[in-house]
Write an enzyme that holds these catalytic residues in place. Structure first.
Site, mmCIF file in Angstrom:
data_model
loop_
_atom_site.group_PDB
_atom_site.id
_atom_site.type_symbol
_atom_site.label_atom_id
_atom_site.label_comp_id
_atom_site.label_asym_id
_atom_site.label_seq_id
_atom_site.Cartn_x
_atom_site.Cartn_y
_atom_site.Cartn_z
ATOM 1 N N ASP A 1 37.180 43.626 42.899
ATOM 2 C CA ASP A 1 35.939 42.838 42.931
ATOM 3 C C ASP A 1 35.507 42.533 44.360
ATOM 4 O O ASP A 1 36.333 42.388 45.264
ATOM 5 C CB ASP A 1 36.112 41.523 42.170
ATOM 6 C CG ASP A 1 36.265 41.738 40.681
ATOM 7 O OD1 ASP A 1 35.866 42.810 40.189
ATOM 8 O OD2 ASP A 1 36.790 40.838 40.000
ATOM 9 N N TYR B 1 28.097 41.209 38.192
ATOM 10 C CA TYR B 1 29.293 40.400 38.435
ATOM 11 C C TYR B 1 29.027 38.924 38.171
ATOM 12 O O TYR B 1 28.001 38.383 38.579
ATOM 13 C CB TYR B 1 29.752 40.589 39.878
ATOM 14 C CG TYR B 1 31.132 40.068 40.148
ATOM 15 C CD1 TYR B 1 32.215 40.499 39.402
ATOM 16 C CD2 TYR B 1 31.355 39.131 41.144
ATOM 17 C CE1 TYR B 1 33.494 40.020 39.643
ATOM 18 C CE2 TYR B 1 32.625 38.650 41.415
ATOM 19 C CZ TYR B 1 33.688 39.094 40.651
ATOM 20 O OH TYR B 1 34.954 38.608 40.901
ATOM 21 N N HIS C 1 26.422 38.675 46.649
ATOM 22 C CA HIS C 1 26.238 39.161 45.281
ATOM 23 C C HIS C 1 24.798 38.896 44.848
ATOM 24 O O HIS C 1 24.099 38.066 45.412
ATOM 25 C CB HIS C 1 27.167 38.431 44.308
ATOM 26 C CG HIS C 1 28.602 38.803 44.473
ATOM 27 N ND1 HIS C 1 29.043 40.095 44.445
ATOM 28 C CD2 HIS C 1 29.698 38.036 44.661
ATOM 29 C CE1 HIS C 1 30.356 40.109 44.606
ATOM 30 N NE2 HIS C 1 30.771 38.873 44.751
#
Length: 946
Positions: free
Chosen positions: A104, A334, A381
């Site tokens: 991740d 995510y 992100h």
């Protein structure tokens, strides 16, 4: 395709991700030259006990797993349950030409990638592959555009891990010694617990105030229709220019905050209403303003948790479990993110669906851009959104149950974020009249009409307050003008009482932590899970209630470790850790100041503040935990209730006490562990103390001559005999006292010697069946029953245990054993229809207590839940959490042992050797068990997450 042919066509590439589910999805997006494996989370961590620390380390290093004397060097070990996976990864790497680390794209993921490098020691080219959604395009783009490992992010994660280890391993043992074994402290979990405890303290200190007001229903005299009602409801606003007091005007002590308001009691309110009975009213003013509401930003981790709690009844943990599955299967981006930013691709996809589903009238001219609001937001992100460059509608996904509901929530929020504002009008009407006694009364009504719903066509955010009006709620008022005459159809008198501050829910606690800048979005679910699992907090409905145990823990931490649970200090630590991540401060000097408390400002970019938050010298953590003599264990676990009664938290639970132990008039009684602290009033404590407690001497058994007593035990009231002092209590000649639980119909203060002797005569042999199998009558945890071999049959009445005959027992066994529906008891409570399974949810009484079920999923009620008080929403939440966990894993069945073939007797020499080996094995096993026992206590501290 063989590895050789793969290499010939460009080599064999090993891709390592974190989870097997993600590996399976990604594997389908890559060509035959790629092998995708999972690390299954972290492969290395700090040791969980001294037994895992290499022998070369001694002293504090063995205890902490961190060498605090040498720049806080962490000692990493491969987790025992990951050794097999590490071997597998090494084998795959040995056959590969390139390595892609695809963990991740956050601090934890970067750290896992670094640990993989350290353990695998690859001799082939290594690439860091990052992506925020699992789609074919995103994965292939990530392979084409790898980056280098971000060592700053690794250092930031490592610093946090070391800090949390020092905090947990140094402070938790203090709780073990002064409060109770098995407790834990943590950098964020302790502060979260303090928030919940402080809210309960506010509720305990709260004093309710009573106030009254008037509500009038006024008519225009016109025939109404939906667009122009004929009447309106208005609340009394002022009398002779003085504003009428409402709940907001009272403090927590029940007193008015200001003397400039009019406080109406019931008598005054009724007198005013009577005086207004024949008053003529008119419209004094009409104020109209344009109404505009912009859409909500796309979801980030915390807002998703809050909204899933409000709308779906999910806890933070259940939300993240479901979101994880959606991400790994390629449905959403995510799910651990601070960002509200949408990529250009996502904006284009959202705007296309707005036009397609709602029409061009709902699409703004320019795309909406949402700025980040979270301080020190991690990593770049995107917001949480549907994956891909074309969003699948919920119906197109094929999802079901909780995954469908959460995806639908995310999809709606994302699409709505790119829609036009909702517009309309808000109106305030003031109505006045003069009462018969000459006083002037003014009423006020407000309304809202929405002329264009805009984004509300797709999505409206929920509210933490169940009584709050949602954004799309309209209140239409009649079209009136200043000076219009109105007639009062009815004037009612309304009484109110102020309410204590509401307890936190998971959603509101997450919101509070984020607003205070404590912790990180990715950790909130685990923090709440920890304080629930530790027994610091339990749930009543959706409310988080602190246990009495948490009061003792927080009391100790506040008095002796005040800075560690100080909100601003904890937020400052978070800020400093982020500065370290950005390279603006150094980790080692910061950790030294936090742990050893060395000196003041050194100009190390924020590191100097680690000790106290203001640059002055204060003792570090190590100094704080060495001065334990100042901590009075009894004092920090004692809380006054009133009337000389104290609430104490003991090692076996909370209890109330009046007077000193062994003193005349001393009283003591256990407190139910699921009692909310604000419910422990003096009256209730008196009630508990008045209940019979201690041992009740019933008399002497005429056969044995032993004294028979009744006691209140951990598992309920029971009777037992007192054996003579010289009775052997251990060894093969040991004698155990006869003991029996009381029937549910019996009580400690009314049970007789005759009752006790009958109870202790059980189990009673009823007789034997035709095959000679004995039938006994027994009293069990779930009531009276018959037992024949392994076949048990319930009895309907307790008295049958002493009266049932062999013939009656055989008749019961002659009937087929009832199972399933035929044996099912009626539900204890009906809750309604589950929004996921769309099946009726009921509360039933099961073998292990009451549980909720929709016929497909069963979830046991938790501490704090009761059959009487459980709400439908709480029932749905329990089922959602159970579904998120997935089906329980069955223990693997051992293969039946093969019968060994008959062997000749072993020679004496070989037999002796085997005995020696067996003895060594037994000794080694004993040593291992001892080591495990020592390690187990330390694992408790290791589990304290932040």
């Amino acid at each position: 395709m063989s590895p050789t042919s793969e290499t010939a066509q460009g080599g064999r590439r090993l891709v390592i991700v974190e989870s097997p589910a993600k590996a399976k999805t990604i594997k389908g997006y890559l060509g035959p030259g790629y092998v995708v494996e999972a690390s299954v989370g972290h492969i290395r961590d700090l040791p969980s006990g001294a037994a895992e620390v290499p022998e070369k380390y001694t002293g504090e290093v063995r205890r902490l797993g961190v060498d605090v004397e040498h720049d806080f060097q962490p000692i990493y070990v491969v987790n025992a349950d990951k050794k097999a996976q590490v071997r597998k990864l090494k084998e795959q790497l040995a056959e590969s030409d390139e390595l892609f680390l695809a963990t991740d794209e956050d601090r934890e993921g970067e750290a896992i990638a670094w640990h993989l490098l350290e353990v695998l020691k690859p001799k082939v080219p290594v690439h860091r592959m990052v992506f925020h959604e699992i789609t074919k395009d995103a994965i292939q783009a990530a392979v084409r555009n790898p980056r280098e490992l971000n060592k700053r992010m690794v250092d930031a994660q490592e610093t946090r891990r070391i800090l949390d280890r020092l905090y947990g391993y140094e402070v938790s043992p203090v709780l073990w010694k002064k409060v109770m074994r098995g407790l834990s402290a943590g950098r964020v979990q302790s502060v979260a617990t303090r928030l919940v405890v402080e809210r309960e303290r506010e509720r305990i200190a709260f004093r309710s105030a009573e106030y009254w007001d008037l509500t009038g229903t006024f008519s225009t005299g016109r025939a109404g229709d939906p667009s122009d009602p004929s009447s309106l409801v208005a609340r009394l606003n002022s009398v002779d220019g003085a504003r009428v007091a409402q709940g907001r005007d009272f403090g927590a002590d029940g007193q008015l905050k200001s003397a400039n308001v009019l406080h109406l009691d019931e008598e005054k309110a009724r007198a005013l209403a009577a005086s207004l009975a024949d008053t003529s009213f008119s419209v004094r003013s009409v104020e109209s303003k344009p109404y505009r509401r912009s859409p909500y930003a796309p979801f980030r981790t915390t807002t998703l948790q809050q909204e899933a709690s409000r709308k779906l009844g999910f806890g933070a943990k259940a939300t993240m479990q479901v979101a994880q599955k959606l991400y790994e299967n390629g449905f959403i981006t995510y799910m651990r993110t601070d960002s509200t930013v949408l990529s250009d691709t996502a904006v284009t996809a959202a705007r296309a669906q707005v036009t397609q589903l709602y029409g061009a009238d709902y699409l703004p001219e320019k795309p909406r851009v949402y700025a980040g609001k979270v301080k020190n937001a991690q990593e770049a992100h995107e917001a949480i959104r549907p994956s891909g460059d074309r969003f699948r509608t919920p119906a197109e996904t094929g999802l079901t149950g909780d995954q469908f509901r959460l995806y639908e929530l995310i999809w709606k929020r994302t699409v709505a974020s790119q829609m036009k504002d909702a517009t309309g009008n808000s109106v305030t009407v003031k109505i006045g009249g003069r009462a018969a006694d000459g006083r002037d009364a003014e009423f006020s009504a407000s309304g809202k009409t929405i002329t264009f719903h805009g984004f509300m066509k797709a999505y409206v955010e929920g509210a933490d307050d169940p009584n709050a009006e949602l954004d799309d709620r309209e209140r239409r008022l009649p079209q009136v003008a200043e000076g219009d005459a109105l007639s009062a159809e009815e004037i009612t008198v309304d009484g109110h009482a102020t309410k204590p501050p509401a307890r936190y829910t998971e959603a509101s606690l997450v919101k509070e932590l984020e607003e205070r800048e404590i912790g990180r979005p990715s950790t909130y679910a685990s923090i709440i899970g920890t304080i629930l699992d530790r027994g610091y907090v339990f749930k009543k409905g959706t409310a988080l209630v602190p246990s009495f145990l948490s009061f003792a823990v927080v009391n100790l931490l506040e008095k002796h470790f005040g800075r560690l649970v100080d909100y601003s200090f904890t937020a400052k630590m978070e800020d400093d850790l982020d500065r370290i991540a950005r390279g603006e401060a150094q980790a080692v000097p910061w950790l030294k100041r936090f742990y050893f408390g060395e000196g003041g400002g050194t100009g190390e970019g924020g590191a100097a503040d680690a000790g106290n938050g203001d640059g002055d010298h204060l003792g570090g953590l190590k100094e704080l935990v060495t001065d334990l003599g100042a901590i009075d264990a009894r004092e920090i676990s004692s809380f006054p209730v009133g009337e000389g009664i104290m609430l104490r938290v003991g090692r076996y639970g909370p209890y109330v006490e009046r007077g000193e132990k062994d003193a005349e008039g001393h009283q003591r009684a256990d407190v139910p562990e699921d009692l909310a602290p604000d419910e422990l009033t003096v009256a209730y404590a008196e009630e508990l103390l008045a209940k019979p407690s201690g041992d009740f001497e019933l008399g002497t058994d005429p056969v044995s001559g032993n004294q028979i007593v009744a006691k209140d035990g951990r598992y309920g009231p029971y009777v037992t005999e007192i054996l003579p002092e010289d009775t052997p209590k251990t060894g093969k000649n040991a004698v155990k006292p006869r003991t029996a639980s009381l029937f549910k119909s019996m009580a400690l203060d009314t049970v007789t010697l005759e009752d006790a002797l009958k109870l202790m005569s059980l189990p009673r042999v009823v007789g034997a069946d035709a095959e000679g199998v004995e039938i006994t009558a027994q009293n069990g945890r779930y009531g009276p029953y018959l037992k024949k071999g392994t076949d048990s049959r319930s009895l309907t009445e307790e008295e049958q245990l002493f009266t049932i005959t062999l013939e009656e027992a055989l008749a019961i066994y002659a009937q087929p054993k009832q199972r399933g529906r035929a044996a099912a008891k009626p539900p204890l409570k009906e809750l309604g229809t589950d929004p996921v399974s769309e099946k009726p949810v009921v509360v039933k009484d099961g073998r292990f207590g009451p549980y909720v079920t929709d016929g497909e999923t069963n979830a046991t009620l938790r501490t704090g839940d009761s059959v009487e008080d459980i709400t439908p929403e709480r029932g749905y939440e329990l089922l959602a959490e159970k579904r998120a966990k997935g089906p329980a894993k069955k223990a693997a069945k051992k293969a039946p042992a093969k019968k060994a073939a008959a062997k000749k007797a072993a020679p004496a020499k070989k037999t002796a050797a085997k005995k020696t080996a067996a003895k060594k094995t037994t000794t080694a096993t004993a040593k291992t068990a001892a080591a495990k026992k020592t390690t187990a206590a330390k694992k408790t501290a290791a589990k304290s997450e932040q």
